[in-house]
Scaffold this motif. Structure first.
Motif, short mmCIF file in Angstrom:
data_model
loop_
_atom_site.label_atom_id
_atom_site.label_comp_id
_atom_site.label_asym_id
_atom_site.label_seq_id
_atom_site.Cartn_x
_atom_site.Cartn_y
_atom_site.Cartn_z
N ASP A 136 0.90 -1.14 0.10
CA ASP A 136 -0.03 -0.13 -0.07
C ASP A 136 0.79 1.33 0.13
N THR A 137 1.12 1.84 -1.25
CA THR A 137 1.95 2.96 -1.26
C THR A 137 1.34 4.23 -1.16
N SER A 138 0.16 4.35 -0.80
CA SER A 138 -0.67 5.47 -0.53
C SER A 138 0.12 6.29 0.61
N TYR A 139 0.67 5.50 1.62
CA TYR A 139 1.01 6.32 2.70
C TYR A 139 2.30 7.25 2.49
N GLN A 140 2.98 7.09 1.50
CA GLN A 140 4.21 7.80 1.04
C GLN A 140 3.85 9.14 0.34
N LYS A 141 4.43 10.03 0.68
CA LYS A 141 4.50 11.37 0.20
C LYS A 141 5.41 11.72 -0.95
N HIS A 142 4.95 11.71 -2.12
CA HIS A 142 5.89 11.96 -3.22
C HIS A 142 6.35 13.49 -3.09
N LEU A 143 7.57 13.82 -3.28
CA LEU A 143 8.34 15.24 -3.47
C LEU A 143 8.45 15.58 -4.66
N PHE A 144 9.27 14.91 -5.42
CA PHE A 144 9.46 15.39 -6.73
C PHE A 144 10.30 14.31 -7.40
N LYS A 145 10.68 14.76 -8.69
CA LYS A 145 11.56 13.57 -9.43
C LYS A 145 12.81 14.43 -9.71
N LYS A 146 13.92 13.58 -10.00
CA LYS A 146 15.22 14.32 -10.30
C LYS A 146 15.70 13.53 -11.43
N THR A 147 16.13 14.05 -12.60
CA THR A 147 16.54 13.59 -13.65
C THR A 147 18.17 13.46 -13.84
N LEU A 148 18.32 12.27 -14.18
CA LEU A 148 20.09 12.11 -14.43
C LEU A 148 20.19 11.90 -15.73
N GLU A 149 21.13 11.44 -16.32
CA GLU A 149 21.59 11.41 -17.81
C GLU A 149 20.45 10.76 -18.53
N THR A 150 20.11 9.44 -18.06
CA THR A 150 19.05 8.73 -18.51
C THR A 150 17.94 8.38 -17.72
N SER A 151 18.29 8.41 -16.33
CA SER A 151 17.38 7.82 -15.43
C SER A 151 16.48 9.09 -14.92
N GLN A 152 15.26 8.79 -14.55
CA GLN A 152 14.22 9.67 -13.62
C GLN A 152 14.11 8.98 -12.38
N LEU A 153 14.49 9.51 -11.42
CA LEU A 153 13.97 9.15 -9.84
C LEU A 153 13.06 9.82 -9.26
N ALA A 154 12.09 9.02 -8.68
CA ALA A 154 11.09 9.27 -7.93
C ALA A 154 11.35 9.39 -6.46
N VAL A 155 11.34 10.62 -5.94
CA VAL A 155 11.64 10.73 -4.33
C VAL A 155 10.44 10.91 -3.48
N SER A 156 10.50 10.10 -2.32
CA SER A 156 9.07 10.25 -1.61
C SER A 156 9.60 10.04 -0.12
N VAL A 157 8.60 10.50 0.77
CA VAL A 157 8.86 10.40 2.25
C VAL A 157 8.21 9.10 2.69
N VAL A 158 8.70 8.27 3.38
CA VAL A 158 8.14 7.00 3.84
C VAL A 158 7.94 7.02 5.52
N ALA A 159 8.64 8.00 6.35
CA ALA A 159 8.47 8.00 7.50
C ALA A 159 8.80 9.43 8.04
N THR A 160 8.05 10.00 9.00
CA THR A 160 8.13 11.45 9.38
C THR A 160 8.06 11.38 10.88
N ASP A 161 8.51 12.53 11.56
CA ASP A 161 8.40 13.31 12.65
C ASP A 161 9.18 12.23 13.61
N LEU A 162 10.35 11.66 13.06
CA LEU A 162 11.38 10.62 14.01
C LEU A 162 12.32 11.55 14.81
N ASP A 163 12.69 10.93 15.74
CA ASP A 163 13.77 11.62 16.71
C ASP A 163 15.06 11.23 16.64
#
Length: 540
Positions: A36-63
């Motif tokens: 269930d990937t609905s829990y993650q918060k997607h931030l943005f994508k980062k493009t490399l030479e050929t790859s496109q990376l998806a960046v997401s937050v999977v845990a928050t408010d840690l100490d």
């Protein structure tokens, strides 16, 4: 007729419902069971030479998370620790976090607490996890290495493998790695006592090698000793890949390092930092066999946790060491040679996007996870240094996932906006004041702040202080460093200041003059000739 129509209608409705059920079943069959990937918060994508990376937050408010470990080749469980003494599991499919342990004897303050952590890679055969943490003994800081058994989703039966390790408020290390031949590698800092790093009769400033039960392997380089390598200041990252053990290490004021750890290797501290290339290091290197780093950073970036990326999922990064950077607030990607013994290139990813990166790990499927360290003591002590990032950020501290973007995410996510480091040292270096400011921003501002006000309880102010006004005393402090308690404006500071003798005579004169003329001080400049003469006096 009515009965026949009714039977026909029932049959048609049944077929229609069956088709609906079959359609839903086919759709679900393409989805990973339990995911269930609905829990993650997607931030943005980062493009490399050929790859496109998806960046997401999977845990928050840690100490203040410190260490990330994977739970096995086929596992979806990411283990992580928090410096306050908790051991947790994150289900990367659902986002569920489960706490397994809260240490009751951990001593937590500043940069010490629960530090190194490792999960045995073969939990079926060896269901162990290993912890290194600080505790109090007779009002002194000590640390210990403890093994727990993982059984029925619980941690039990703690066994102390090593204890009464000397500690201090800084330079305790640490990271832990379990090698393929079932040996524990534990890295320890020098506990603020530099010379101990070269003394093989003590374990401070060393990387240790132990059996899983804490006993000393018979094939250790020093018979009867856990010491595997020496001459370390404060190792903060450790990873084994392709039978090579890599470490990242904090330099003092210069020369952060990436090293390959060798049995009985001497890594130079405190006599050598980085490569053997300074005049005051050459004589020592001539008489001693020093293992030089495969990469160094000056100005320092405070490298922390490291991971090996061997996956083909992101081809631009295949066969690289990933380095989390605290001061540098970025992920460094170090491309290795085919044999893994040289760094052939470096790229900087996610510069100033997440803040301080404490650890990074690569999952078996090629996903990358990193944890931030934005709620620790450093941003609190130096808010101006991170003012553009506004640390801590929203939802800090966080665990962030980086992976190849799916087609729908490639189309829906916005491209990451590149952020530049706010201080443009080259542009500022115009004239003595500009050049001195540039050196100050590179090497001094992270501790003493951009306005020279210092950090209460950590680093003394440079504004209207006797030590800055006294020319010879100020030169001595900057060129030779300061060790031990220092009283400034009625307050005691016990944080060592490194020597800056690696700077050129001109750089020293520029930064000394800048501080003496700034922050309300108004003292005369120090010339390059005066720096040269002072150094000559030291040599004589």
């Amino acid at each position: 007729m009515n009965l026949k129509r009714s039977i026909t209608a029932v049959a048609l409705n049944t077929c229609f419902l069956l088709l609906i059920v079959l359609n839903f079943s086919c759709a679900d069959s393409n989805k990973k069971s339990g995911e269930d990937t609905s829990y993650q918060k997607h931030l943005f994508k980062k493009t490399l030479e050929t790859s496109q990376l998806a960046v997401s937050v999977v845990a928050t408010d840690l100490d203040y998370p410190w260490d990330l470990c994977w739970g096995g080749e086929d596992s979806n469980i990411l283990w992580f620790t928090e410096i306050k003494g908790t051991v947790n599991q994150l289900n990367t499919d659902t986002g569920e976090i489960k706490n397994l342990l809260k240490l009751d004897d951990v001593l937590v303050k500043k940069s010490y607490g629960l530090l190194g952590f490792a999960v045995h890679p073969d939990m079926e055969k060896h269901p162990y996890i290993f912890l290194h943490y600080t505790y109090s003994k007779n009002d002194e800081i000590r640390s210990k290495l403890v093994r727990y058994t993982y059984k029925d989703e619980k941690l039990e039966t703690p066994k102390i493998l090593l204890e009464d390790i000397p500690g201090r408020s800084y330079h305790n290390g640490s990271r832990i790695v379990i090698s393929p031949d079932d040996k524990i590698f534990l890295c320890l800092g020098d506990a603020g006592k530099k010379r101990l790093a070269q003394n093989t009769s003590v374990i401070s400033g060393k990387i240790l090698r132990l059996n899983l039960d804490g006993s000393i392997p018979i094939d250790n380089p020093i018979k009867g000793s856990p010491v595997y390598s020496r001459g370390h200041r404060n190792v903060q990252g450790l990873v084994m890949a392709n039978n090579i053990l890599y470490s990242s290490e904090h330099g003092e004021a210069n020369d952060d390092e990436l090293n390959i750890i060798k049995a009985n290797g001497n890594y130079g501290w405190p006599d050598v930092t980085g490569f053997c290339n300074e005049p005051y290091e050459l004589a020592y290197c001539k008489d001693s066999i020093i293992v030089e780093p495969i990469k160094e950073w000056t100005p320092t970036i405070a490298p922390s946790g490291i991971a090996y990326f061997g996956s083909s999922k992101i081809p631009e990064w295949t066969n690289s060491i990933l380095v989390g950077s605290l001061k540098g607030t970025s992920l460094r990607v170090l491309k290795l040679s085919s044999d893994g013994t040289k760094v052939e290139g470096e790229s900087v990813a996610f510069n100033r996007q997440f803040g301080r990166i404490r650890d990074v790990i690569v999952a078996p499927n090629g996903d990358i996870y990193l944890c931030t360290s934005n709620k620790d003591w450093h941003p609190k002590a130096n808010p101006e240094f991170y003012s553009d990032a506004k640390l801590p950020m929203i939802d800090d501290d966080r665990i962030i996932r980086i992976r190849q973007a799916s087609d729908d995410l490639k189309n829906s996510l916005i491209e990451m906006t590149e952020k530049q480091t706010p201080v443009d040292n080259d542009g500022m270096a115009n004239g003595i004041a500009g050049a001195g400011m540039a050196v100050y921003q590179k090497f001094c501002a992270s501790c003493h702040k951009a306005d020279g006000s210092g950090s209460d309880g950590f680093f003394p102010p440079l504004s209207k202080t006797e030590g800055v006004g006294d020319k010879e005393r100020f030169m001595k402090s900057v060129i030779e460093g300061v060790s031990g308690p220092l009283v400034v404006q009625g307050k005691t500071y016990n944080q060592d200041m490194p020597s800056f003798k690696f700077l050129t005579d001109k750089e020293l004169a520029d930064v000394l003059s800048y501080v003496r003329a700034s922050f309300g001080n108004g003292h005369p400049s120090i010339t390059e000739d005066e720096v040269v003469k002072y150094k000559e006096l030291l040599q004589n």
